[in-house]
Write an enzyme that holds these catalytic residues in place. Sequence first.
Site, PDB file in Angstrom:
ATOM      1  N   LEU A   1      52.244  14.733 -22.454  1.00 24.43           N
ATOM      2  CA  LEU A   1      53.217  15.758 -22.089  1.00 24.43           C
ATOM      3  C   LEU A   1      54.606  15.158 -21.933  1.00 24.43           C
ATOM      4  O   LEU A   1      54.764  14.103 -21.302  1.00 24.43           O
ATOM      5  CB  LEU A   1      52.819  16.414 -20.763  1.00 24.43           C
ATOM      6  CG  LEU A   1      51.529  17.240 -20.759  1.00 24.43           C
ATOM      7  CD1 LEU A   1      51.062  17.463 -19.324  1.00 24.43           C
ATOM      8  CD2 LEU A   1      51.751  18.570 -21.455  1.00 24.43           C
ATOM      9  N   ASP A   2      55.601  15.817 -22.508  1.00 21.65           N
ATOM     10  CA  ASP A   2      56.995  15.489 -22.212  1.00 21.65           C
ATOM     11  C   ASP A   2      57.303  16.052 -20.820  1.00 21.65           C
ATOM     12  O   ASP A   2      56.586  16.920 -20.322  1.00 21.65           O
ATOM     13  CB  ASP A   2      57.900  16.120 -23.270  1.00 21.65           C
ATOM     14  CG  ASP A   2      59.370  15.903 -22.984  1.00 21.65           C
ATOM     15  OD1 ASP A   2      59.741  14.763 -22.631  1.00 21.65           O
ATOM     16  OD2 ASP A   2      60.146  16.875 -23.079  1.00 21.65           O
ATOM     17  N   LYS A   3      58.355  15.583 -20.188  1.00 21.46           N
ATOM     18  CA  LYS A   3      58.672  16.076 -18.839  1.00 21.46           C
ATOM     19  C   LYS A   3      59.665  17.239 -18.889  1.00 21.46           C
ATOM     20  O   LYS A   3      59.301  18.400 -18.649  1.00 21.46           O
ATOM     21  CB  LYS A   3      59.236  14.955 -17.949  1.00 21.46           C
ATOM     22  CG  LYS A   3      59.535  15.431 -16.509  1.00 21.46           C
ATOM     23  CD  LYS A   3      60.096  14.305 -15.668  1.00 21.46           C
ATOM     24  CE  LYS A   3      61.559  14.025 -15.982  1.00 21.46           C
ATOM     25  NZ  LYS A   3      62.460  15.126 -15.523  1.00 21.46           N
TER      26      LYS A   3
ATOM     27  N   VAL B   1      52.898  17.429 -26.506  1.00 19.26           N
ATOM     28  CA  VAL B   1      53.624  18.652 -26.188  1.00 19.26           C
ATOM     29  C   VAL B   1      55.060  18.302 -25.825  1.00 19.26           C
ATOM     30  O   VAL B   1      55.299  17.459 -24.953  1.00 19.26           O
ATOM     31  CB  VAL B   1      52.968  19.398 -25.009  1.00 19.26           C
ATOM     32  CG1 VAL B   1      53.638  20.764 -24.815  1.00 19.26           C
ATOM     33  CG2 VAL B   1      51.479  19.577 -25.232  1.00 19.26           C
TER      34      VAL B   1
END
Length: 618
Positions: free
Chosen positions: A309-311, A503
């Site tokens: 996951l990206d932040k 993502v």
Amino acid sequence: MEHTTTDRLKVAFLGIALAGLLVGLGLHFAGQPEIARLVWIAGVLPALIALVVEIVSSIAQGEVGLDIVAALSMSAALAFDETLAAAVVAVMYSGGTFLESFAEGRARREMRDLLSRVPRTATRHRDGGLEEIPLDEIAPGDRLLIRQGDVVPADGTIASQTAFLDTSALTGEPMPVRSARGDEALSGSTNAGEAFDLIATRMASDSTYAGIVRLVEEAQRSKAPMSRLADQWSLGFLAVTVAIALAAWWFTGDPIRAVAVLVVATPCPLILAVPVALVAGLSRAAQFGVLIKGARPLEAMARIRTLILDKTGTLTDGRPQIVSIDSHDDMETAEILRFAAALDQASKHPVAQAIVAAAQEQGLSLPLPSEVAEIPGEGVIGEIEGHRVLVGGDAFVAKRVGRPAGEHGAFPTGSVLVAVAVDGHMAGHLVMADPLREGAPEMIARLRREGIERILLATGDRAEVARVVTAGLGLDALRAGLTPDQKVLTVLTERKNGPVMMVGDGVNDAPALAAADVGVAMGARGAAASAEAADVVLLVDRVDRLAPGIEIARRARRIATQSVIAGIGLSVLGMIAAALGYLTPVEGALLQEAIDVAVILNALRALRIRPETQDSAT
């Protein structure tokens, strides 16, 4: 047009075969067996000729399928004077192809509905009047009139006081969304309220809905690895069918048993179960705002074991929000926010826009600022209702009001401190942060239950900020301070342990999305580059839709597998029974059709998949 003609031919062949069967049966029971035999042959020949033409065409394209078994069974039945069996097979085969078309049409219905909503024209304000224009003439900056019931033709911003938009076709949200002046409106939304004006920000061809249409068309043309595997299985099934038929004839000397074996394996659209189930899964996922670009990504989603996951903009909202407002001069917090937001209307800085949005959400009336001066990266100075107002960084504002910076004290890691001064006095501070998305912890827990073994964060932000944001989520790893190429390296490293899903929402995420087995883009507000590079686009700005998307993919693949195994297994058992003399050719044809219908209806169950939680989609 081509599909309509093909469907009509299928209906015609079914009608001829069915009429031949029924008329022949009537003649047979009326004591006219010879005429009945000729009628049955007449009903079989059109279907058989069409089938042979289709087989030759498929072989020319390098494809071999179970249609050969259907042709063999009809030919063998006619050759050994089993004309009734041939007629039954012709009806069953024609019925099977018709059922094929119906099942595929049913599975693609939601996608077809999506495509049918594309508007053809738009109404534009021009020289004090209105004009109807084709979509391709819409240009950024055009003021469009969106009447009640109209589909928004291009992405833009609301230019009227309010608008009520039905976004269900894009996001699955069942209730209309109230939008205020300046809010973004996505093309493909329907005006559920009074007419309003829209300022186009993109051409129609570059807008959200046009992109979705392109993705859907790509999805409809795609073919999953599992579908190709099923095509390969058909060759093995064909060999097994012919082997059992020849063995039955060889050991018993009875060619009718061979005919019965071939008939049991006909028309056998078992291979149809895979595309029907997967396309049904695509349609079902689209109802939840998860646009999967084809059967191949859907099948890959079903096998995912690692999630990255990206932040910013993915795990978090991506837009600063006010965490708290501290007053230093006995001024009401609402008044501090009103002064800050009124002045920040003159700035395009993301933090300034977030302050304005927060004030509008609280229903505050914002006067227009005057004598505004913006110091880039520092803050804004101006007049609000006769008061001199300063909004900006703590050091910037404190210096101009003669106060030492840092009086506010400690504030959370990763937060932004915005100071507000009115008439030379420090009025207060706004503490702003990019919060974790609502439902993120529940999503992580649900993904674990779905079998995702490893979940990690990959961000370009500082490690201490990432740790604070993800505290309590139970992630397996945290990679911070990454450049785009380092994100790609992270994806490639994790792929060694199994299929990886990435993502993200920004341009910097596009390379990593392309490198992953499945790339997922936050398409509602994400960059176009990430949406183009991704295999899956979340149309609604909610990362928690990822969980139902994965669940639908896994269950659709499971249904496809069940359909193929059950169909082939039952067909093999039927062939063995026919070889042993327990089934006549007519009985075998009826049994096979029952298997075919059961298999396709089972595949269509993917349309009724209901994910674990569904708060807004049906």
